[in-house]
Design a protein around this motif. Sequence first.
Motif, short mmCIF file in Angstrom:
data_model
loop_
_atom_site.label_atom_id
_atom_site.label_comp_id
_atom_site.label_asym_id
_atom_site.label_seq_id
_atom_site.Cartn_x
_atom_site.Cartn_y
_atom_site.Cartn_z
N VAL A 161 39.59 28.39 43.65
CA VAL A 161 40.28 29.20 44.66
C VAL A 161 41.38 30.03 44.00
CG1 VAL A 161 41.70 29.13 46.74
CG2 VAL A 161 39.75 27.58 46.51
N ILE A 162 41.43 31.32 44.34
CA ILE A 162 42.43 32.23 43.78
C ILE A 162 43.63 32.26 44.71
CG2 ILE A 162 42.93 34.63 43.12
CD1 ILE A 162 39.99 34.96 42.45
N THR A 163 44.77 31.84 44.20
CA THR A 163 45.99 31.75 44.99
C THR A 163 47.06 32.69 44.45
OG1 THR A 163 46.95 30.02 43.60
CG2 THR A 163 45.51 29.31 45.41
N ASP A 164 48.13 32.81 45.19
CA ASP A 164 49.27 33.61 44.75
C ASP A 164 49.84 33.06 43.44
OD1 ASP A 164 51.70 35.41 45.22
OD2 ASP A 164 52.61 33.43 45.23
N ALA A 165 49.98 31.72 43.37
CA ALA A 165 50.55 31.11 42.17
C ALA A 165 49.67 31.37 40.95
CB ALA A 165 50.71 29.60 42.38
N SER A 192 52.90 38.48 47.79
CA SER A 192 51.69 37.71 47.50
C SER A 192 50.47 38.61 47.42
CB SER A 192 51.49 36.64 48.57
OG SER A 192 50.29 35.95 48.39
N ARG A 193 50.35 39.54 48.36
CA ARG A 193 49.18 40.41 48.41
C ARG A 193 49.09 41.28 47.16
NH1 ARG A 193 46.63 41.49 53.28
NH2 ARG A 193 45.10 43.18 53.26
N THR A 194 50.22 41.84 46.75
CA THR A 194 50.23 42.72 45.58
C THR A 194 49.93 41.95 44.30
OG1 THR A 194 51.87 44.10 46.69
CG2 THR A 194 51.57 44.44 44.32
N ALA A 195 50.44 40.73 44.21
CA ALA A 195 50.17 39.91 43.02
C ALA A 195 48.67 39.66 42.87
CB ALA A 195 50.92 38.57 43.13
N ILE A 196 47.99 39.35 43.97
CA ILE A 196 46.55 39.11 43.91
C ILE A 196 45.80 40.41 43.63
CG2 ILE A 196 44.54 38.31 45.21
CD1 ILE A 196 46.29 36.27 46.56
N VAL A 255 44.57 33.49 50.26
CA VAL A 255 43.77 32.97 49.15
C VAL A 255 42.38 33.60 49.20
CG1 VAL A 255 44.98 30.76 48.96
CG2 VAL A 255 43.04 30.97 50.53
N LEU A 256 41.72 33.63 48.05
CA LEU A 256 40.31 34.01 47.95
C LEU A 256 39.50 32.75 47.68
CD1 LEU A 256 40.59 37.28 45.86
CD2 LEU A 256 39.38 37.09 48.04
N ILE A 257 38.47 32.51 48.50
CA ILE A 257 37.66 31.30 48.38
C ILE A 257 36.23 31.71 48.05
CG2 ILE A 257 36.97 29.15 49.48
CD1 ILE A 257 39.24 29.53 51.48
N PRO A 258 35.85 31.69 46.78
CA PRO A 258 34.47 32.05 46.40
C PRO A 258 33.45 31.24 47.20
CG PRO A 258 35.84 31.89 44.44
CD PRO A 258 36.68 31.39 45.59
#
Length: 685
Positions: free
Chosen positions: A62-66, A84-88, A223-226
């Motif tokens: 899972v792709i998170t802000d952290a 958070s949005r810009t970081a991702i 988050v992005l959840i493949p």
Amino acid sequence: MDSSPSLPSSKQTRFVNWLIANGASFPKLEFRADADGCGSVYASADIAEDEVFLTIPFERIVITDALARNHLPLPSASAQLLDSRTAIILFLIRQQTAAAAANQSSDNEEKKEGKESSDSPSSATVVSFYKPYLDMVPNRIHTALEFDDQDMEYLRGTNAYMVVKELKETLRAKYDKTMEIVGDQLSVEQGYTWERFLWAETVISSRTFPASLFGHEVENEIVLIPLADSLNHKSRHKITWIKTAEGLQMSSATTNKGDQVFNNYGPKSNEELLIGYGFCIEDNADDIVTLKTNFSRDPDQERKTEILRYLGVTADMVHYLRRSLISEQLLATMRVMAMNPAEVTRCYATIQDYDQEGEDDEDDAIRERRLENTKLAIKTALSTELQFVSLRNEYAMLDLMDMLLRTKLQGIVEWDRKLSPPQNSAQEFIKVYRQGQMEVLESCAELCRGMFSVLLKESLTAKLSMEQAVFGGTSTQGQGSGTQQRIEPSEFYTPERFKEAALQETKSMSDLKREAVQQVLLNAEGIMMEYKDELFGEAFITAFPDHGWGEKLGDDMDEEEEMAVQMEQDAIVTCFLIFQTQQPERLDRFITAAKMFDFSSQLDEDMRDDVEDLRQSLQETLEEIDAERFDFTNRFTPEAFLWATGLLEVLSLSLHIDGELVSGILAPRDPQAVDGGRQKRKLDQ
């Protein structure tokens, strides 16, 4: 979707292997390409209702802000300036540039990346780790942010046109600001271009989930959840998210082998789907039309804003129309917008009636609790009062609502006539969106027509209290009444009732308004047309010989001429009200109730002087015609003129009918007298 999807591609196979290698479990799912060549998820075996068909580990893929922040080559000070949005977004661009470079490498290098991808992503391998996932994300996602000039033209006339235009401008400004923040660390030369920034934003708008699914409570964190983001949307589809110690599980309604497996993005209108995901659904039950109201040119703006503030309605608040559903909050807002000064004063008095002053020695906690209780009490009282302010206000509100709906609908219809047939899938979806917008507006206009029909029938019934419905139910000026009533309890006035009334009503909205002019609106034109061969009509043809009655205020009149005609029309209505106190005829109930009220105190000194000037200018002419019926000593007194003028100020009502504004005073006729008058005219003819 194509009922016969093709076999999975090599990149889909690599993606599946990557998911399994990193702990994902989905034994009854398989990837296939649909009719558009996109990867969709299908059931390889029957899936029972509530059976877990998908498990995604949180820590590994899972792709998170952290995660994004940890793998951006930025100083901590710069990274902290990014949301958070810009970081991702920047993380996705980094992944895409790396994936593009990897696709140009040799087969041996690609095999090496495949081996590394089975490990948890470290700083050294994270750039290549997500390549199997990024390969599944389209290089172009056709959301509204990707619309070209021709696609934007297809949006003309709708809410979405300005929304998308502003979103594009905002995103471009965000990109420029972001590039200032990251400086030389992430440059355009390294691949951080506007085009890639736009692409990453469309990935986020169409594929991200709230981090709260995993128990994260940070506001707006995503988050992005493949794999989970590969499931297409289906409205009203049962889906259950289950949070576990390891990650996330999904279950749904029964799905047969070979059928596509769907997610449910929630109740989303076609506008949301078009802007955020790039597609629309025909006959979308969740379709909405957004409305904004404003008081920018209203002299009572301050008090009206204060009234609405207690209801939780702000000046920039967006209201939503749904199919055959106009929210109570929007109706209350429109009633406040339609208020005249007298109605505002009466409603505002409800706020003032509550004592908001406390004791000098009360502590902060007690004071805060008292103020909260007062606000709640005022909100409750206003909510009740704004279910029905008065008969005049309800007519004005429905006329305003009808105009608003018709204007928005006309804007879409007129632009539709200019559009050529759709040239691409984006324009096909926009066409579906436009149709949905028209259907929502048309269904709400029908609901408005049903409400107007019910109101008109109520206005003519003998059961309706003239004192309560027209004058607010109290003869004490400046006090909140709270006694306004309709014939039946408020629970009776439901969307279902109004839908039924619209189905049963054969007249159009314009015809209903014309009937209202005949039955409840008293104006100079109607008076002169009906009484032109009687004493009153002959008297005022003599008093105002320069104007042929039955004529409308014309566009060719200058301001001075228009004002003169308007003053003459008001004078006719004022004198007719006084004249009717001798023999009310069709206005018996109205005149009887009106005599109980005196609104002359609301007239300022200048208006009082104008009223007296009018009286003196008419006296000689009218007394010469009939000194007994136009008795300026005992009947057409200064007090009588002020009384009638006060009624005119408080009960003035305008209705828009086929582009014409018909104005007058709300004065419901007596049904029996109306019928009798019709019969008399037939006999005379």
